[in-house]
Each structure stands twice: as structure tokens, then as C-alpha cells.
Scaffold this motif. Structure first.
Motif, PDB file in Angstrom:
ATOM      1  N   UNK A  51       8.941  16.495   4.850  1.00 22.03           N
ATOM      2  CA  UNK A  51       9.372  16.549   6.248  1.00 22.03           C
ATOM      3  C   UNK A  51       9.091  17.930   6.823  1.00 22.03           C
ATOM      4  N   UNK A  52       8.177  18.031   7.772  1.00 25.81           N
ATOM      5  CA  UNK A  52       7.982  19.335   8.422  1.00 25.81           C
ATOM      6  C   UNK A  52       9.268  19.734   9.154  1.00 25.81           C
ATOM      7  N   UNK A  53       9.612  20.989   9.076  1.00 27.09           N
ATOM      8  CA  UNK A  53      10.823  21.454   9.741  1.00 27.09           C
ATOM      9  C   UNK A  53      12.061  21.399   8.873  1.00 27.09           C
ATOM     10  N   UNK A  54      11.904  21.007   7.606  1.00 25.97           N
ATOM     11  CA  UNK A  54      13.039  20.958   6.679  1.00 25.97           C
ATOM     12  C   UNK A  54      12.776  21.926   5.547  1.00 25.97           C
ATOM     13  N   UNK A  55      13.786  22.695   5.193  1.00 22.91           N
ATOM     14  CA  UNK A  55      13.655  23.596   4.056  1.00 22.91           C
ATOM     15  C   UNK A  55      14.783  23.344   3.064  1.00 22.91           C
ATOM     16  N   UNK A  56      14.556  23.756   1.836  1.00 25.93           N
ATOM     17  CA  UNK A  56      15.541  23.602   0.767  1.00 25.93           C
ATOM     18  C   UNK A  56      15.942  24.991   0.296  1.00 25.93           C
ATOM     19  N   UNK A  57      17.241  25.212   0.197  1.00 23.95           N
ATOM     20  CA  UNK A  57      17.773  26.475  -0.310  1.00 23.95           C
ATOM     21  C   UNK A  57      18.695  26.141  -1.475  1.00 23.95           C
ATOM     22  N   UNK A  58      18.465  26.795  -2.609  1.00 20.22           N
ATOM     23  CA  UNK A  58      19.310  26.591  -3.786  1.00 20.22           C
ATOM     24  C   UNK A  58      20.202  27.812  -3.946  1.00 20.22           C
ATOM     25  N   UNK A  59      21.499  27.601  -3.931  1.00 22.38           N
ATOM     26  CA  UNK A  59      22.476  28.679  -4.079  1.00 22.38           C
ATOM     27  C   UNK A  59      23.107  28.543  -5.461  1.00 22.38           C
ATOM     28  N   UNK A  60      22.854  29.536  -6.322  1.00 24.01           N
ATOM     29  CA  UNK A  60      23.393  29.516  -7.674  1.00 24.01           C
ATOM     30  C   UNK A  60      24.790  30.143  -7.665  1.00 24.01           C
ATOM     31  N   UNK A  61      25.791  29.321  -7.855  1.00 24.86           N
ATOM     32  CA  UNK A  61      27.173  29.787  -7.814  1.00 24.86           C
ATOM     33  C   UNK A  61      27.561  30.596  -9.043  1.00 24.86           C
ATOM     34  N   UNK A  62      26.729  30.567 -10.060  1.00 25.79           N
ATOM     35  CA  UNK A  62      26.989  31.400 -11.238  1.00 25.79           C
ATOM     36  C   UNK A  62      26.949  32.868 -10.832  1.00 25.79           C
ATOM     37  N   UNK A  63      26.030  33.192  -9.931  1.00 27.84           N
ATOM     38  CA  UNK A  63      25.861  34.568  -9.485  1.00 27.84           C
ATOM     39  C   UNK A  63      26.583  34.859  -8.168  1.00 27.84           C
ATOM     40  N   UNK A  64      27.048  33.822  -7.487  1.00 33.06           N
ATOM     41  CA  UNK A  64      27.759  33.984  -6.215  1.00 33.06           C
ATOM     42  C   UNK A  64      29.051  33.158  -6.212  1.00 33.06           C
ATOM     43  N   UNK A  65      29.994  33.449  -7.109  1.00 30.56           N
ATOM     44  CA  UNK A  65      31.228  32.659  -7.167  1.00 30.56           C
ATOM     45  C   UNK A  65      32.089  32.782  -5.914  1.00 30.56           C
ATOM     46  N   UNK A  66      31.868  33.815  -5.108  1.00 36.26           N
ATOM     47  CA  UNK A  66      32.634  33.983  -3.877  1.00 36.26           C
ATOM     48  C   UNK A  66      32.372  32.855  -2.876  1.00 36.26           C
ATOM     49  N   UNK A  67      31.224  32.199  -2.993  1.00 36.32           N
ATOM     50  CA  UNK A  67      30.878  31.134  -2.053  1.00 36.32           C
ATOM     51  C   UNK A  67      31.606  29.823  -2.333  1.00 36.32           C
ATOM     52  N   UNK A  68      32.121  29.664  -3.534  1.00 34.34           N
ATOM     53  CA  UNK A  68      32.802  28.401  -3.862  1.00 34.34           C
ATOM     54  C   UNK A  68      34.031  28.189  -2.991  1.00 34.34           C
ATOM     55  N   UNK A  69      34.840  29.193  -2.833  1.00 35.10           N
ATOM     56  CA  UNK A  69      36.040  29.059  -2.001  1.00 35.10           C
ATOM     57  C   UNK A  69      35.676  28.998  -0.522  1.00 35.10           C
ATOM     58  N   UNK A  70      34.725  29.802  -0.108  1.00 38.12           N
ATOM     59  CA  UNK A  70      34.360  29.857   1.304  1.00 38.12           C
ATOM     60  C   UNK A  70      33.811  28.530   1.809  1.00 38.12           C
ATOM     61  N   UNK A  71      33.064  27.833   0.954  1.00 42.16           N
ATOM     62  CA  UNK A  71      32.440  26.572   1.367  1.00 42.16           C
ATOM     63  C   UNK A  71      33.093  25.353   0.706  1.00 42.16           C
ATOM     64  N   UNK A  72      34.212  25.562   0.035  1.00 48.86           N
ATOM     65  CA  UNK A  72      35.000  24.477  -0.571  1.00 48.86           C
ATOM     66  C   UNK A  72      34.164  23.630  -1.532  1.00 48.86           C
ATOM     67  N   UNK A  73      33.439  24.304  -2.409  1.00 47.78           N
ATOM     68  CA  UNK A  73      32.633  23.621  -3.414  1.00 47.78           C
ATOM     69  C   UNK A  73      33.453  23.526  -4.690  1.00 47.78           C
ATOM     70  N   UNK A  74      33.786  22.295  -5.070  1.00 47.80           N
ATOM     71  CA  UNK A  74      34.626  22.087  -6.247  1.00 47.80           C
ATOM     72  C   UNK A  74      33.834  21.633  -7.462  1.00 47.80           C
ATOM     73  N   UNK A  75      32.612  21.130  -7.252  1.00 45.62           N
ATOM     74  CA  UNK A  75      31.788  20.707  -8.377  1.00 45.62           C
ATOM     75  C   UNK A  75      30.323  20.851  -7.988  1.00 45.62           C
ATOM     76  N   UNK A  76      29.488  20.896  -9.008  1.00 49.28           N
ATOM     77  CA  UNK A  76      28.051  20.976  -8.755  1.00 49.28           C
ATOM     78  C   UNK A  76      27.377  19.765  -9.366  1.00 49.28           C
ATOM     79  N   UNK A  77      26.321  19.281  -8.765  1.00 50.16           N
ATOM     80  CA  UNK A  77      25.724  19.785  -7.538  1.00 50.16           C
ATOM     81  C   UNK A  77      26.504  19.342  -6.307  1.00 50.16           C
ATOM     82  N   UNK A  78      26.511  20.188  -5.296  1.00 50.78           N
ATOM     83  CA  UNK A  78      27.006  19.853  -3.972  1.00 50.78           C
ATOM     84  C   UNK A  78      25.887  20.182  -3.003  1.00 50.78           C
ATOM     85  N   UNK A  79      25.617  19.279  -2.087  1.00 51.57           N
ATOM     86  CA  UNK A  79      24.509  19.456  -1.152  1.00 51.57           C
ATOM     87  C   UNK A  79      25.022  19.381   0.273  1.00 51.57           C
ATOM     88  N   UNK A  80      24.610  20.353   1.085  1.00 55.23           N
ATOM     89  CA  UNK A  80      24.891  20.343   2.520  1.00 55.23           C
ATOM     90  C   UNK A  80      23.602  20.016   3.252  1.00 55.23           C
TER      91      UNK A  80
END
Length: 141
Positions: A77-106
Motif C-alpha cells: 500500500x503506497x502511503x503506509x509505513x511500518x514501525x517496530x517498537x521494541x519494548x525491551x529497550x523502551x519499557x517506558x512506552x508500555x505504560x504510556x500506550x497501555x501495552x499489556x502483551x506483545x505483539x500489539x499493533x496500532x
């Protein structure tokens, strides 16, 4: 405890476990609607593009499969990108984005609105359906 009481307790425990497992399995990978503005500064998302954000960890067994699927969808799909956020290295994002399990996709629209959230491994058809609903992609087709 009497033998019959122990059997009843065991049967009740098994029944609760089966019901809980069935509910978990039914909800896994299902779309949950969102309509929240998302703070993109911490996710590495380009504003103006539809973005598939995958939250994963190094120990997640289903994350590589989901990553391949989302990259394939983004490249198709032109105009769509994929970003992978590794929560192992960014645990601060789990609480901010309410991620309780992986994988979680927005699925984030071009105007930075959370359109859908998938907890667990999403089905390709479900992600494609969300993308087909977005006006920015309908105009590009």
C-alpha cells in the motif's frame, strides 16, 4: 476434605480455566476501535502517513511473524509505513500506550489518530479491512 468435595473443586477449576482460555483465544488478535490522538514523538512515526506500529519484545515468539506480515502490507500500500517498537529497550512506552502483551499493533491514520488496536497476532484480512476504511488510502487507490 472429602473425596467428592475435592472432585467438585477440581471440576470447577477446570471449568473456569476452559472458559477463561476460550475468552482469551476469542479476543486474541481482534480489532479494538480507537479514536484517540496519539503522541507520535516517542514512536518514530511520520505525520502525514498511515502507520502500522507494532510493539514487540525480544522474547515474543509471534512478533517475527507479525512483523513480516505488517511489512508486506505496508509495501503493498503506497502511503503506509511500518514501525517496530521494541519494548525491551523502551519499557517506558508500555505504560504510556497501555501495552499489556506483545505483539500489539496500532493503526494510526495520516492525521495521527489511533484508528484500531490489535492485541495479539492480527489477521491480515482484519488489518487490510482497517486500511480500506481510511480516506487517505481510498483516494490513493
Amino acid at each position: 476434605m472429602a473425596f467428592s468435595s475435592a472432585l467438585i473443586a477440581l471440576a470447577a477449576l477446570i471449568a473456569v480455566t476452559v472458559v477463561a482460555g476460550a475468552i482469551w483465544r476469542a479476543r486474541d488478535g481482534r480489532r479494538r476501535r480507537g479514536s484517540d490522538a496519539v503522541d507520535l514523538t516517542d514512536l518514530g512515526v511520520t505525520v502525514g502517513r498511515v502507520t502500522l506500529v507494532q510493539f514487540s519484545t525480544e522474547t515474543c515468539t509471534r512478533c517475527p511473524q507479525v512483523r513480516r506480515m505488517l511489512r508486506g502490507i505496508a509495501s503493498a500500500h503506497p502511503g503506509v509505513e511500518h514501525v517496530d517498537v521494541d519494548l525491551t529497550h523502551r519499557p517506558d512506552l508500555t505504560a504510556r500506550h497501555h501495552v499489556l502483551s506483545t505483539p500489539t499493533t496500532f493503526v494510526i491514520s495520516a492525521d495521527a489518530v489511533l484508528v484500531a488496536r490489535f492485541t495479539g497476532a492480527p489477521r491480515r484480512a482484519d488489518v487490510e479491512a482497517v486500511l480500506s476504511e481510511l480516506p487517505a488510502l481510498q483516494e490513493a487507490s
